[in-house]
Write a protein that holds these residues in place. Structure first.
Motif, PDB file in Angstrom:
ATOM      1  N   SER A  20       0.698  -1.636  -0.209  1.00  0.00           N
ATOM      2  CA  SER A  20       0.107   0.297  -0.315  1.00  0.00           C
ATOM      3  C   SER A  20       0.614   1.374  -0.267  1.00  0.00           C
ATOM      4  O   SER A  20       1.635   1.892   0.670  1.00  0.00           O
ATOM      5  CB  SER A  20      -1.091   0.320   1.140  1.00  0.00           C
ATOM      6  OG  SER A  20      -1.497   0.901   1.134  1.00  0.00           O
ATOM      7  N   SER A  51      -0.461   0.455  -4.557  1.00  0.00           N
ATOM      8  CA  SER A  51      -1.549   0.467  -4.379  1.00  0.00           C
ATOM      9  C   SER A  51      -1.982   1.657  -3.239  1.00  0.00           C
ATOM     10  O   SER A  51      -2.374   2.212  -1.901  1.00  0.00           O
ATOM     11  CB  SER A  51      -2.361  -0.258  -3.982  1.00  0.00           C
ATOM     12  OG  SER A  51      -1.817  -1.925  -4.317  1.00  0.00           O
ATOM     13  N   ASP A  53      -5.383   1.860  -2.903  1.00  0.00           N
ATOM     14  CA  ASP A  53      -6.702   0.742  -2.011  1.00  0.00           C
ATOM     15  C   ASP A  53      -6.525  -0.417  -2.588  1.00  0.00           C
ATOM     16  O   ASP A  53      -6.563  -1.035  -3.668  1.00  0.00           O
ATOM     17  CB  ASP A  53      -8.036   1.705  -3.293  1.00  0.00           C
ATOM     18  CG  ASP A  53      -9.461   0.619  -2.059  1.00  0.00           C
ATOM     19  OD1 ASP A  53      -8.967   0.377  -0.994  1.00  0.00           O
ATOM     20  OD2 ASP A  53     -10.576   0.527  -3.032  1.00  0.00           O
ATOM     21  N   LYS A  54      -6.419  -1.104  -1.273  1.00  0.00           N
ATOM     22  CA  LYS A  54      -6.078  -2.362  -1.464  1.00  0.00           C
ATOM     23  C   LYS A  54      -7.766  -3.170  -1.613  1.00  0.00           C
ATOM     24  O   LYS A  54      -8.097  -2.468   0.746  1.00  0.00           O
ATOM     25  CB  LYS A  54      -5.663  -2.929  -0.036  1.00  0.00           C
ATOM     26  CG  LYS A  54      -3.956  -2.289   0.456  1.00  0.00           C
ATOM     27  CD  LYS A  54      -3.234  -2.858  -1.225  1.00  0.00           C
ATOM     28  CE  LYS A  54      -3.098  -4.365  -1.001  1.00  0.00           C
ATOM     29  NZ  LYS A  54      -2.675  -4.380  -2.242  1.00  0.00           N
ATOM     30  N   ALA A  55      -8.389  -2.792  -1.847  1.00  0.00           N
ATOM     31  CA  ALA A  55      -9.403  -3.553  -2.189  1.00  0.00           C
ATOM     32  C   ALA A  55     -10.593  -4.596  -1.625  1.00  0.00           C
ATOM     33  O   ALA A  55     -11.525  -5.052  -1.661  1.00  0.00           O
ATOM     34  CB  ALA A  55     -10.055  -3.007  -3.710  1.00  0.00           C
ATOM     35  N   LYS A  63      -7.247  -2.477   6.577  1.00  0.00           N
ATOM     36  CA  LYS A  63      -6.945  -0.523   6.463  1.00  0.00           C
ATOM     37  C   LYS A  63      -6.608  -0.608   4.354  1.00  0.00           C
ATOM     38  O   LYS A  63      -5.971  -1.767   4.308  1.00  0.00           O
ATOM     39  CB  LYS A  63      -5.842  -0.551   6.620  1.00  0.00           C
ATOM     40  CG  LYS A  63      -5.425  -0.247   8.243  1.00  0.00           C
ATOM     41  CD  LYS A  63      -4.775   0.370   9.132  1.00  0.00           C
ATOM     42  CE  LYS A  63      -4.359   0.360  10.201  1.00  0.00           C
ATOM     43  NZ  LYS A  63      -3.335   1.499  11.385  1.00  0.00           N
ATOM     44  N   ARG A  64      -7.039  -0.017   3.943  1.00  0.00           N
ATOM     45  CA  ARG A  64      -6.962  -0.487   2.538  1.00  0.00           C
ATOM     46  C   ARG A  64      -6.448   0.717   1.917  1.00  0.00           C
ATOM     47  O   ARG A  64      -6.249   0.563   0.518  1.00  0.00           O
ATOM     48  CB  ARG A  64      -8.996  -0.074   2.157  1.00  0.00           C
ATOM     49  CG  ARG A  64     -10.223  -0.662   2.362  1.00  0.00           C
ATOM     50  CD  ARG A  64     -10.832  -0.799   2.279  1.00  0.00           C
ATOM     51  NE  ARG A  64     -11.008  -0.732   0.600  1.00  0.00           N
ATOM     52  CZ  ARG A  64     -11.750  -1.090  -0.107  1.00  0.00           C
ATOM     53  NH1 ARG A  64     -12.901  -1.130   0.360  1.00  0.00           N
ATOM     54  NH2 ARG A  64     -11.942  -0.451  -1.217  1.00  0.00           N
ATOM     55  N   GLY A  67      -6.833   6.215  -0.510  1.00  0.00           N
ATOM     56  CA  GLY A  67      -7.963   6.090  -1.445  1.00  0.00           C
ATOM     57  C   GLY A  67      -7.042   7.109  -2.853  1.00  0.00           C
ATOM     58  O   GLY A  67      -6.110   6.775  -2.822  1.00  0.00           O
ATOM     59  N   LEU A  68      -7.900   6.989  -3.815  1.00  0.00           N
ATOM     60  CA  LEU A  68      -7.630   6.986  -4.975  1.00  0.00           C
ATOM     61  C   LEU A  68      -6.389   8.421  -5.456  1.00  0.00           C
ATOM     62  O   LEU A  68      -5.886   8.805  -5.944  1.00  0.00           O
ATOM     63  CB  LEU A  68      -9.200   7.680  -6.267  1.00  0.00           C
ATOM     64  CG  LEU A  68      -8.906   7.639  -7.433  1.00  0.00           C
ATOM     65  CD1 LEU A  68      -8.062   7.038  -8.749  1.00  0.00           C
ATOM     66  CD2 LEU A  68      -9.860   7.794  -8.499  1.00  0.00           C
ATOM     67  N   HIS A  91      -9.792  -1.310 -10.196  1.00  0.00           N
ATOM     68  CA  HIS A  91     -10.967  -2.115  -9.306  1.00  0.00           C
ATOM     69  C   HIS A  91     -12.097  -1.635 -10.480  1.00  0.00           C
ATOM     70  O   HIS A  91     -13.021  -3.069 -10.302  1.00  0.00           O
ATOM     71  CB  HIS A  91     -11.053  -1.941  -7.845  1.00  0.00           C
ATOM     72  CG  HIS A  91     -10.131  -2.186  -6.876  1.00  0.00           C
ATOM     73  ND1 HIS A  91      -8.673  -3.443  -6.732  1.00  0.00           N
ATOM     74  CD2 HIS A  91      -8.671  -1.491  -6.320  1.00  0.00           C
ATOM     75  CE1 HIS A  91      -7.644  -2.936  -6.007  1.00  0.00           C
ATOM     76  NE2 HIS A  91      -7.810  -1.948  -6.280  1.00  0.00           N
ATOM     77  N   GLN A  95     -12.117   3.945 -12.520  1.00  0.00           N
ATOM     78  CA  GLN A  95     -10.753   3.924 -12.196  1.00  0.00           C
ATOM     79  C   GLN A  95     -10.176   4.625 -13.780  1.00  0.00           C
ATOM     80  O   GLN A  95      -8.319   5.146 -12.624  1.00  0.00           O
ATOM     81  CB  GLN A  95     -10.165   3.382 -10.880  1.00  0.00           C
ATOM     82  CG  GLN A  95     -11.089   3.080  -9.785  1.00  0.00           C
ATOM     83  CD  GLN A  95     -10.307   2.395  -8.649  1.00  0.00           C
ATOM     84  OE1 GLN A  95     -10.276   1.827  -9.419  1.00  0.00           O
ATOM     85  NE2 GLN A  95     -11.798   2.157  -7.098  1.00  0.00           N
TER      86      GLN A  95
END
Length: 267
Positions: A20, A51, A53-55, A63-64, A67-68, A91, A95
């Motif tokens: 991330s 990354s 976002d770890k979707a 935790k993600r 954000g974009l 994803h 995007q």
């Protein structure tokens, strides 16, 4: 937005960075070390990854990432300061266009590699696309994934092996994947850190066996892989995702030098 080719067969393709992006401090700390390795080893072709976002977290509480918007700001800053081409996951089809304005390579996560709308949207940007082979796919089936990207106009296509589901919470890598996928006419990449994951095995998150990363990375190069994907973090124990499989940043150079020796010998 068709770019010049990023892949260079005279240099080892290395996709490297934190799992991330987390924040600018982590991203820049890793980028400083990647820049040092690039300057030291002229036959390394480094693409900085991270990354936004770890979707696909195991748990809804995982935790993600930033954000974009914030993630693209980090990638833009890394590109400006260090000159790396950058790669990040997408994803959803919507995007792809905003990510393509900043990142040089769009990455299709393994779980989404058969999502036609996502593949078409990524390919339609004209950017390079790195598509991870799903844990549920054979290497023979990747020709259909590649064709979707070709038909949609991807500027360059890389196929990435990250292991196949082997029983519960385990992955195995078939080294035959690299010559099989190479027959599709695109570079092949070994994702050596995700391949040592133990999916969902850490009670709400994925475990991992990073001690096997060097073996898998070198074996893949010996089997003909065109490049490596490896995640690294200044302190994996504090990483918000995939800590057990990321390589500590302080150990990264030694591993890359081992891999370069194998790659040079195979060439």
């Amino acid at each position: 937005m068709r770019d010049l080719m990023i892949y260079d067969p005279s240099r080892l393709l290395l996709i490297a960075g934190p799992c991330s992006l987390e924040n600018m401090t982590v991203a820049r700390t890793v980028a400083v070390e990647m820049a040092r390795l690039r300057d030291k080893h002229k036959d390394l072709n480094i693409v900085f990854k991270g990354s936004f976002d770890k979707a696909n977290r195991t748990s809804g509480g995982g935790k993600r990432g930033p954000g974009l918007e914030a993630g693209l700001e980090i990638h833009a800053a890394i590109k400006k300061e260090f000159g790396f081409p950058c790669i990040t996951d997408v994803h959803a089809p919507e995007q792809c266009a905003p990510v393509a304005k900043v990142c040089d390579v769009l990455q299709i996560p393994a779980f989404l590699c058969r999502q036609t709308d996502l593949l078409v949207a990524a390919g339609s940007t004209g950017r390079c696309v790195n598509v991870k082979k799903g844990q549920f796919l054979s290497p023979f089936e990747m020709k259909h994934v590649v064709q979707k990207l070709r038909d949609s106009g991807a500027g360059e296509i890389w196929q990435c092996e990250r292991g196949t589901t082997f029983g519960y919470q385990n992955l195995v890598v078939d080294m035959r994947s690299f010559p099989i996928m190479a027959a599709n006419g695109t570079p092949t990449v070994m994702d050596a850190t995700h391949a040592v994951q133990l999916p969902g095995a850490a009670d709400g998150s994925s475990g991992g066996k990073r001690e096997f990363v060097p073996m898998l990375a070198k074996a893949a190069l010996a089997a003909g892989a065109s490049g490596l994907f490896m995640e690294t973090h200044p302190n994996p124990a504090e990483a918000i995702s995939d800590g057990p499989s990321q390589i500590p940043l302080g150990e990264f150079e030694g591993l890359i030098e081992q891999c370069l020796r194998v790659w040079r010998a195979v060439r």
